[in-house]
Design a protein around this motif. Sequence first.
Motif, short mmCIF file in Angstrom:
data_model
loop_
_atom_site.label_atom_id
_atom_site.label_comp_id
_atom_site.label_asym_id
_atom_site.label_seq_id
_atom_site.Cartn_x
_atom_site.Cartn_y
_atom_site.Cartn_z
N ASP A 11 -3.02 4.22 -4.37
CA ASP A 11 -3.38 2.95 -3.55
C ASP A 11 -4.82 2.71 -3.44
O ASP A 11 -5.21 1.64 -3.69
N THR A 12 -5.56 3.77 -2.96
CA THR A 12 -7.02 3.75 -3.10
C THR A 12 -7.62 3.48 -4.26
O THR A 12 -8.58 2.46 -4.65
N SER B 202 -5.08 8.82 -3.32
CA SER B 202 -3.87 8.07 -3.46
C SER B 202 -3.92 7.09 -4.73
O SER B 202 -5.36 6.53 -4.95
N TRP C 134 -6.57 -0.48 -5.55
CA TRP C 134 -6.99 -1.50 -4.55
C TRP C 134 -8.63 -1.53 -4.63
O TRP C 134 -9.24 -2.53 -4.06
N HIS D 290 0.78 -1.10 -0.16
CA HIS D 290 -0.09 -0.04 0.02
C HIS D 290 0.87 1.31 -0.09
O HIS D 290 0.43 2.30 0.21
N ASP D 291 2.16 1.06 -0.25
CA ASP D 291 3.18 2.10 -0.08
C ASP D 291 3.12 2.92 -1.56
O ASP D 291 3.49 2.11 -2.57
N GLU D 292 2.82 4.18 -1.55
CA GLU D 292 2.75 4.90 -2.96
C GLU D 292 3.95 4.63 -3.83
O GLU D 292 4.02 4.40 -4.97
N LEU E 11 4.51 1.16 -4.92
CA LEU E 11 3.39 0.87 -5.93
C LEU E 11 4.02 1.26 -7.06
O LEU E 11 3.94 0.69 -8.36
N GLY F 192 -10.54 -3.70 -2.01
CA GLY F 192 -9.45 -3.73 -0.89
C GLY F 192 -9.02 -5.10 -0.20
O GLY F 192 -8.25 -4.97 0.83
#
Length: 187
Positions: A115-116, A113, A119, A28-30, A33, A124
Amino acid sequence: MTKVRCGWCVGDSLYESYHDNEWGVPLHDEQLLFEFLVLETFQAGLSWITILRKRENFRLAFDNFDYKIIAQYDEGKKEELLQNAGIIRNKLKVNAAITNAQNFIKIQEEFGSFDTYIWSFVNGIPIKNSWKHHKENPATTEISDKISKDLKKRGFKFVGSTVMYAFMQAIGMVNDHAVDCFRYNEV
């Protein structure tokens, strides 16, 4: 006792280390990713071990995968990258890394993000498959097709469905460890 691993990594210490410590772990780390996005796009048409062996060179060449810096690369920096024998010197892929960094930032602005955004395609929650052998893993899925289509619509390059499924595996959106692999229940 010997650890049972997915067959694709056995016999190469770099591959085994990547498999044991990174592959399939929900990420989940930008920055990471983006790193995997760049590495997977450069991998298109090549073997993953080729990319892993050049990973540190990529980190150095691409400012530790800082997408904010990469988004600002100019022609001079592009030329420097194309002269760097430590990475894959493909003009289209170098240009794609820059374009993708710019679009990565746009997704962050729209969704809060990357991540959002990424996922959300699996609500998620990682998909946990039950393959007996790594050769059962699909090359693409409906979800990787959907991600690919959406990213292309947003201007991303080298993000075909096969690349996106490999990305999903790498960042743990899908657990494709074989059921007898010691990592299967750990991730």
